[in-house]
Design an enzyme around this catalytic site. Structure first.
Site, PDB file in Angstrom:
ATOM      1  N   THR A  94       0.819  -1.222   0.000  1.00 50.83           N
ATOM      2  CA  THR A  94       0.000   0.000   0.000  1.00 50.83           C
ATOM      3  C   THR A  94       0.855   1.275   0.000  1.00 50.83           C
ATOM      4  O   THR A  94       0.318   2.369  -0.105  1.00 50.83           O
ATOM      5  CB  THR A  94      -0.906   0.066   1.258  1.00 50.83           C
ATOM      6  OG1 THR A  94      -0.059   0.009   2.416  1.00 50.83           O
ATOM      7  CG2 THR A  94      -1.898  -1.068   1.307  1.00 50.83           C
ATOM      8  N   GLY A  95       2.180   1.135   0.103  1.00 48.59           N
ATOM      9  CA  GLY A  95       3.049   2.310   0.179  1.00 48.59           C
ATOM     10  C   GLY A  95       3.439   2.831  -1.194  1.00 48.59           C
ATOM     11  O   GLY A  95       3.069   2.263  -2.236  1.00 48.59           O
ATOM     12  N   GLN A  96       4.198   3.919  -1.175  1.00 48.93           N
ATOM     13  CA  GLN A  96       4.645   4.540  -2.438  1.00 48.93           C
ATOM     14  C   GLN A  96       5.419   3.552  -3.312  1.00 48.93           C
ATOM     15  O   GLN A  96       5.110   3.353  -4.491  1.00 48.93           O
ATOM     16  CB  GLN A  96       5.552   5.740  -2.136  1.00 48.93           C
ATOM     17  CG  GLN A  96       6.268   6.263  -3.385  1.00 48.93           C
ATOM     18  CD  GLN A  96       7.284   7.346  -3.097  1.00 48.93           C
ATOM     19  OE1 GLN A  96       7.009   8.488  -3.380  1.00 48.93           O
ATOM     20  NE2 GLN A  96       8.456   7.005  -2.585  1.00 48.93           N
ATOM     21  N   ASP A  99       1.223  -9.410   8.675  1.00 47.33           N
ATOM     22  CA  ASP A  99       1.844  -8.275   9.369  1.00 47.33           C
ATOM     23  C   ASP A  99       3.312  -8.602   9.585  1.00 47.33           C
ATOM     24  O   ASP A  99       3.652  -9.722   9.983  1.00 47.33           O
ATOM     25  CB  ASP A  99       1.134  -8.066  10.724  1.00 47.33           C
ATOM     26  CG  ASP A  99       1.488  -6.738  11.364  1.00 47.33           C
ATOM     27  OD1 ASP A  99       2.698  -6.496  11.592  1.00 47.33           O
ATOM     28  OD2 ASP A  99       0.571  -5.942  11.612  1.00 47.33           O
ATOM     29  N   ALA A 150       7.966  -3.081   3.464  1.00 48.98           N
ATOM     30  CA  ALA A 150       7.135  -2.644   4.605  1.00 48.98           C
ATOM     31  C   ALA A 150       7.998  -2.106   5.729  1.00 48.98           C
ATOM     32  O   ALA A 150       9.071  -2.638   6.009  1.00 48.98           O
ATOM     33  CB  ALA A 150       6.294  -3.806   5.117  1.00 48.98           C
ATOM     34  N   ALA A 151       7.545  -1.052   6.359  1.00 49.36           N
ATOM     35  CA  ALA A 151       8.259  -0.453   7.494  1.00 49.36           C
ATOM     36  C   ALA A 151       7.423   0.671   8.075  1.00 49.36           C
ATOM     37  O   ALA A 151       6.551   1.230   7.399  1.00 49.36           O
ATOM     38  CB  ALA A 151       9.593   0.134   7.030  1.00 49.36           C
ATOM     39  N   THR A 194      18.385   2.238   3.793  1.00 48.13           N
ATOM     40  CA  THR A 194      18.157   3.671   3.597  1.00 48.13           C
ATOM     41  C   THR A 194      19.377   4.538   3.869  1.00 48.13           C
ATOM     42  O   THR A 194      20.215   4.209   4.715  1.00 48.13           O
ATOM     43  CB  THR A 194      17.017   4.152   4.522  1.00 48.13           C
ATOM     44  OG1 THR A 194      16.987   5.589   4.536  1.00 48.13           O
ATOM     45  CG2 THR A 194      17.214   3.709   5.956  1.00 48.13           C
ATOM     46  N   GLU A 250      19.261   7.081   5.527  1.00 49.15           N
ATOM     47  CA  GLU A 250      19.173   7.536   6.926  1.00 49.15           C
ATOM     48  C   GLU A 250      20.194   6.823   7.809  1.00 49.15           C
ATOM     49  O   GLU A 250      20.518   7.300   8.892  1.00 49.15           O
ATOM     50  CB  GLU A 250      17.766   7.281   7.475  1.00 49.15           C
ATOM     51  CG  GLU A 250      16.738   8.321   7.086  1.00 49.15           C
ATOM     52  CD  GLU A 250      16.903   9.630   7.857  1.00 49.15           C
ATOM     53  OE1 GLU A 250      16.987   9.590   9.083  1.00 49.15           O
ATOM     54  OE2 GLU A 250      16.947  10.687   7.214  1.00 49.15           O
ATOM     55  N   TYR A 272      14.228   5.334  13.702  1.00 46.77           N
ATOM     56  CA  TYR A 272      14.032   4.728  12.377  1.00 46.77           C
ATOM     57  C   TYR A 272      15.375   4.297  11.779  1.00 46.77           C
ATOM     58  O   TYR A 272      15.535   3.163  11.316  1.00 46.77           O
ATOM     59  CB  TYR A 272      13.335   5.736  11.456  1.00 46.77           C
ATOM     60  CG  TYR A 272      13.356   5.351   9.995  1.00 46.77           C
ATOM     61  CD1 TYR A 272      12.488   4.375   9.496  1.00 46.77           C
ATOM     62  CD2 TYR A 272      14.236   5.960   9.092  1.00 46.77           C
ATOM     63  CE1 TYR A 272      12.502   4.014   8.153  1.00 46.77           C
ATOM     64  CE2 TYR A 272      14.256   5.604   7.749  1.00 46.77           C
ATOM     65  CZ  TYR A 272      13.396   4.636   7.286  1.00 46.77           C
ATOM     66  OH  TYR A 272      13.408   4.278   5.962  1.00 46.77           O
ATOM     67  N   LYS A 289      16.543   0.531  10.944  1.00 45.46           N
ATOM     68  CA  LYS A 289      16.914   0.155   9.570  1.00 45.46           C
ATOM     69  C   LYS A 289      18.320  -0.436   9.528  1.00 45.46           C
ATOM     70  O   LYS A 289      18.614  -1.311   8.720  1.00 45.46           O
ATOM     71  CB  LYS A 289      16.844   1.376   8.653  1.00 45.46           C
ATOM     72  CG  LYS A 289      15.450   1.650   8.121  1.00 45.46           C
ATOM     73  CD  LYS A 289      15.054   0.633   7.034  1.00 45.46           C
ATOM     74  CE  LYS A 289      13.664   0.890   6.506  1.00 45.46           C
ATOM     75  NZ  LYS A 289      13.197  -0.133   5.579  1.00 45.46           N
ATOM     76  N   HIS A 302      13.395   9.166  -2.305  1.00 45.90           N
ATOM     77  CA  HIS A 302      12.737   9.172  -3.609  1.00 45.90           C
ATOM     78  C   HIS A 302      11.259   9.482  -3.397  1.00 45.90           C
ATOM     79  O   HIS A 302      10.629   8.992  -2.469  1.00 45.90           O
ATOM     80  CB  HIS A 302      12.971   7.873  -4.368  1.00 45.90           C
ATOM     81  CG  HIS A 302      12.833   6.643  -3.530  1.00 45.90           C
ATOM     82  ND1 HIS A 302      13.824   6.190  -2.689  1.00 45.90           N
ATOM     83  CD2 HIS A 302      11.799   5.765  -3.400  1.00 45.90           C
ATOM     84  CE1 HIS A 302      13.417   5.104  -2.072  1.00 45.90           C
ATOM     85  NE2 HIS A 302      12.181   4.829  -2.478  1.00 45.90           N
ATOM     86  N   ARG A 343       3.868   9.706  -3.033  1.00 44.90           N
ATOM     87  CA  ARG A 343       4.478   9.938  -1.728  1.00 44.90           C
ATOM     88  C   ARG A 343       3.397  10.274  -0.714  1.00 44.90           C
ATOM     89  O   ARG A 343       2.445  11.022  -1.019  1.00 44.90           O
ATOM     90  CB  ARG A 343       5.449  11.117  -1.879  1.00 44.90           C
ATOM     91  CG  ARG A 343       6.374  11.368  -0.726  1.00 44.90           C
ATOM     92  CD  ARG A 343       7.161  10.165  -0.339  1.00 44.90           C
ATOM     93  NE  ARG A 343       8.501  10.492   0.107  1.00 44.90           N
ATOM     94  CZ  ARG A 343       9.189   9.714   0.946  1.00 44.90           C
ATOM     95  NH1 ARG A 343       8.669   8.601   1.418  1.00 44.90           N
ATOM     96  NH2 ARG A 343      10.416  10.048   1.283  1.00 44.90           N
TER      97      ARG A 343
END
Ligand code: NAP
Ligand code: G4F
Length: 331
Positions: A11-13, A57, A80-81, A126, A128, A154, A158, A184, A189
């Site tokens: 369901t995410g970008q 899940d 997923a995250a 990522t 990050e 986060y 990760k 990105h 988004r």
């Protein structure tokens, strides 16, 4: 024979763009969706009708084992995250459970379902993880070899996901590749991320639905690319002869102020300052000042290169939101 892929985070970008890409390539696509009555289920059912939805899940190992048994995929893309950095400061334990330990759950589900030797696994790592501090900024940008110094719950979660994925590659010989992706963005988004928050607000200001936007710090810089380009890189990573890690980035960095300047220009406003207010509520306990990636390895080994540049990205997003907001007259 057509390949089968399982995507977590459908369901995410990135789930949206990747499902489209894999479908175009002839894959049978399964997508994991969490929660009863997920409000985004309808979007997937209407926009990605070819996706086979599996309810599972990332924090529930048994649901992931069942997902593997149902889909029997050759490729698993773990997207997923809990992915919002600001949210992770407010919900650090949930973030550790899903964004960190969730990776371990997915890897174990592959092993428990007998896929250790056959399934190729992509982990969504990522930029990050680098943290962007001045002492740790290579001149030409971060590479696969750069030091990590995460600055948020986060980023720390990760980094666990990145290392446990690496450990399963080294311990069990699994085909595990980590994409260290820089920011990105795009039409898909989430509205909680700064670029889309701006493009959507700019559209609403143009249409008279809103008169200003409230943001946090405006000086941080990011290496911003287009999500549609980056999912191609993910797929390429899993088509190699051997698993490895790759940075996907544009090699350019821009501040939020630069994003604002280009976005407001799209609606004919040269000075955005009267339309922007700042609120500490949107500032973080620790900030990532500057991210810049060096995608040389991905360009050489994968033949990957971003297509959409920074001005093109801003234009695409504002144009999309102008159309969206014009259609939604009452929202
Ligand atoms: P996103 O739009 O926030 O999507 C995150 C997805 O994770 C959603 O589908 C969400 O589903 C799902 N999810 C959250 N908790 C879950 C759980 N407990 N079980 C199963 N699914 C769960 O993120 P994105 O931008 O597409 O990014 C994809 C991945 O790449 C993420 O792992 C992100 O951290 C990473 N990444 C993103 C970027 C970027 O710039 N976009 C850069 C580097 C890495 P719900 O509908 O249930 O909320
Ligand atoms: O859009 P952001 O929330 O993205 P951030 O923190 O860079 O994280 C994104 O990119 C990462 C890759 O580097 C991904 F791993 C992660 O999952 C996510 O997709 O914030 C960008 C910058 C930050 O410096 C933030 O402090 O914008 C600043 N900002 C200023 N005002 C704001 C706001 N961010 C948000 N979300 N909302 C604001 O109002």
């Amino acid at each position: 024979m057509a390949k089968t892929a399982l995507i977590t985070g459908i369901t995410g970008q990135d789930g949206y763009h990747l499902a489209q890409l894999l479908h175009e390539k002839g894959y049978k696509v399964y997508g994991i969706m969490r929660a009863q009555q997920n409000p985004r289920r309808k979007n997937v059912e209407t926009e990605l009708p070819y996706v086979n939805i599996i309810e599972a899940d990332l924090s529930d190992l048994s649901s992931l084992v069942r997902a593997m048994e149902t889909a029997k995929p050759q490729e698993v893309y773990n997207l997923a995250a809990i992915s919002h950095v600001g949210y992770s400061f407010k919900n650090p334990i949930l973030t550790a459970d899903v964004t960190g330990k969730g990776v371990l759950n997915m890897l174990e589900a592959i092993r428990l379902s007998g896929g250790e030797k056959t399934v190729r696994f992509y982990q969504a790592s990522t930029s990050e993880m680098y943290g962007g501090l001045e002492y740790n900024r290579p001149k030409n940008g971060y590479t696969e070899e750069s030091k990590f110094h995460p600055r948020s719950p986060y980023g720390v979660a990760k980094l666990y996901g990145h290392w446990i994925a690496t450990n399963y590659r080294e311990s069990y010989g699994m085909f595990v590749s980590c994409g260290i992706l820089f920011n990105h963005e795009g039409e898909r988004r989430g509205l909680e991320f700064v670029t889309r928050k701006i493009s959507n607000a700019v559209a609403r200001i143009k249409l008279g639905k809103q008169d200003h936007i409230v943001l946090g710090d405006l000086w941080p810089k990011r290496d911003w690319g287009y999500a549609g380009d980056y999912v191609e890189g993910m797929w390429r990573m899993l088509q190699q002869d051997k698993p490895d890690d790759f940075v996907l980035a544009t090699g350019e960095t821009h501040s939020i102020e630069e994003f604002l300047t280009l976005a407001f220009k799209e609606i004919g406003i040269d000075d955005w300052k009267p339309y922007v207010k700042q609120d500490p509520a949107f500032m973080r306990p620790a900030e990532v000042d500057l991210l810049l990636g060096d995608p040389t390895k991905a360009e050489k080994v994968l033949g990957w290169k971003r297509k959409v540049d920074f001005p093109g990205l801003v234009k695409k997003m504002v144009e999309y939101d102008l159309e969206l907001e014009s259609d939604q007259k009452t929202s």
